[in-house]
Design an enzyme around this catalytic site. Structure first.
Site: not given
Ligand SMILES: [Zn+2]
Length: 418
Positions: A87, A182
């Site tokens: 992401d 993340e």
């Molecule tokens: Zn990163």
């Protein structure tokens, strides 16, 4: 079959995988599956074993050990993991990314073609100087690049491609994981450490070539809430308690010398970063950061002292403080097997770089994995200026990182022969 890391990176960067903080689903955005599913296909094409994607989007796969039974390291090498997140940050658009490849960079500031107010300045990017004559990748000035962490994804894909195609490079079992979300702090929320099955792992999510990370901040999130009382301003005399004024008195007392904008290296900070309020109630979120976990309670005491100072100025306001554990310095949980760090240091040196330990003024997915029992330090990718339109990538750094991962697989086997 021998696609370069750069070609992979450009393909992945053009897929929008932005995560979202305002989502109730996991992963937070369905479009992250576009890249995750593509990686599943590519891992299968490369011949990896146990290629799987679960309902949350976690992709896992195995590069099986190729050690012959006669090798001294046979059966002795622990399973090592490589991890990157797909992401990109919610803070800048990741749609229609148009990577600009600059071959043989000549030096000097770079005006980005899609928006000439966005300039990559040499004065703000000391790493540009080390890339003169080399290939770099920038954005067109309208989006982020997504080197964080598609550089890491490309590096791992290139390293496993190399390992699968080069039987002479001997190594133990290697596990690969690609993760969602993340950037919104949820990258390890459903990560199944047991299923992953690695004893040691490495996130490939750093920046400057040669820089390695075994320390992160320890982090708490403090929230101060001021409860006041609202009433029509026309009849408010001696009745209204304006929580905004009390909060202003709190904010003005926050230490300026303990702020992100005035600190570096190992220095801690208190960072008021989100404020919402009206007369009846005002809430302030504050990041507390220190490399020493006990230091977090010192920072909390500073907030308590500020509140104690402000409370008598606003006797009718009610002021509350709450503190939430976010993540802890991975150093404290790295365990006592020195190989996890020694091997990455040696692998980086074998790539011809001068390895250097640098503390991360933030957290990584490795902070949480390490705390949960899977020691996971972090390796450079060559990316810079994450989360913004001036993000750029050193292709040299990316290639050195590929080399470092391949070396790392071999160094682990070497260590187990002596
Ligand atoms: Zn990163």
């Amino acid at each position: 079959m021998n696609e370069s890391a750069l070609t992979k990176f450009i393909r992945y960067a053009m897929i929008d995988t932005q995560s979202s903080e305002d989502s109730q689903t996991y992963p937070s955005t369905a479009k992250q599956f576009d890249l995750l599913k593509l990686l599943v296909q590519e891992l299968r094409t490369l011949g990896l074993k146990d290629v799987e994607i679960d309902q949350y989007g976690y992709v896992m796969a195995t590069v099986p050990s190729n050690l012959p039974k006669t090798d001294k390291a046979y059966g002795k090498v622990p399973t090592i993991g490589f991890i990157a997140h797909v992401d990109t940050s919610p803070s800048t658009s990741g749609a229609n990314v148009k990577p600009q490849v600059i071959e043989s960079y000549k030096g000097g500031d770079i005006v980005l073609p899609g928006d000439n107010t966005v300039v990559l300045r040499v004065s703000e990017n000391p790493e540009l100087a080390s890339n003169i004559g080399k290939t770099i990748v920038t954005t067109d000035g309208t989006t982020l690049l997504g080197a964080d962490d598609k550089a890491g994804v490309s590096i791992i894909m290139s390293a496993v491609q190399k390992l699968m195609n080069t039987p002479s490079v001997l190594h133990g079992d290697l596990r690969v994981a690609f993760t969602p979300d993340e950037e919104i702090g949820a990258g390890t929320k459903h990560f199944d450490i047991k299923k992953f099955g690695a004893q040691f792992a490495y996130t490939v999510d750093g920046d400057t070539p040669g820089e390695l990370n075994k320390e992160t901040f320890s982090a708490d999130l403090a929230t101060i809430t001021v409860h006041g009382r609202n009433i029509h301003p026309g009849s408010a005399k001696n009745i209204m308690v304006n929580s905004i004024r009390a909060m202003a008195d709190i904010i003005v007392r926050m230490p300026k010398e303990t702020a992100p904008e005035t600190t570096e290296g190992y220095e801690p900070y208190i960072h008021p970063h989100h404020l919402v309020g009206e007369e009846a109630k005002t809430t302030l979120k504050i990041l507390l950061r220190d490399f020493e976990t006990p230091g977090l309670s010192v920072l909390k005491k500073k907030l308590e002292a500020i509140i104690a100072d402000v409370q008598p100025l606003h006797p009718k306001a009610r002021i509350e403080l709450s503190v939430l554990n976010q993540y802890r310095n991975m150093r404290d949980y790295m365990g006592n097997d020195p190989r996890v760090l020694d091997c990455m240091f040696e692998a980086t040196r074998r790539s011809g770089l001068e390895p250097k330990w640098v503390p991360i003024r933030g957290g990584t997915d490795g902070s949480r994995l390490t705390e949960k029992g899977l020691p996971t330090p972090n390796i450079f990718t060559g990316g810079q200026n994450y989360h913004g339109k001036t993000e750029w990538l050193s292709v040299y750094g990316m290639e050195k990182s590929v080399e470092t991962l391949v070396n790392l697989a071999q160094v682990w086997a070497d260590k187990c022969r002596s």
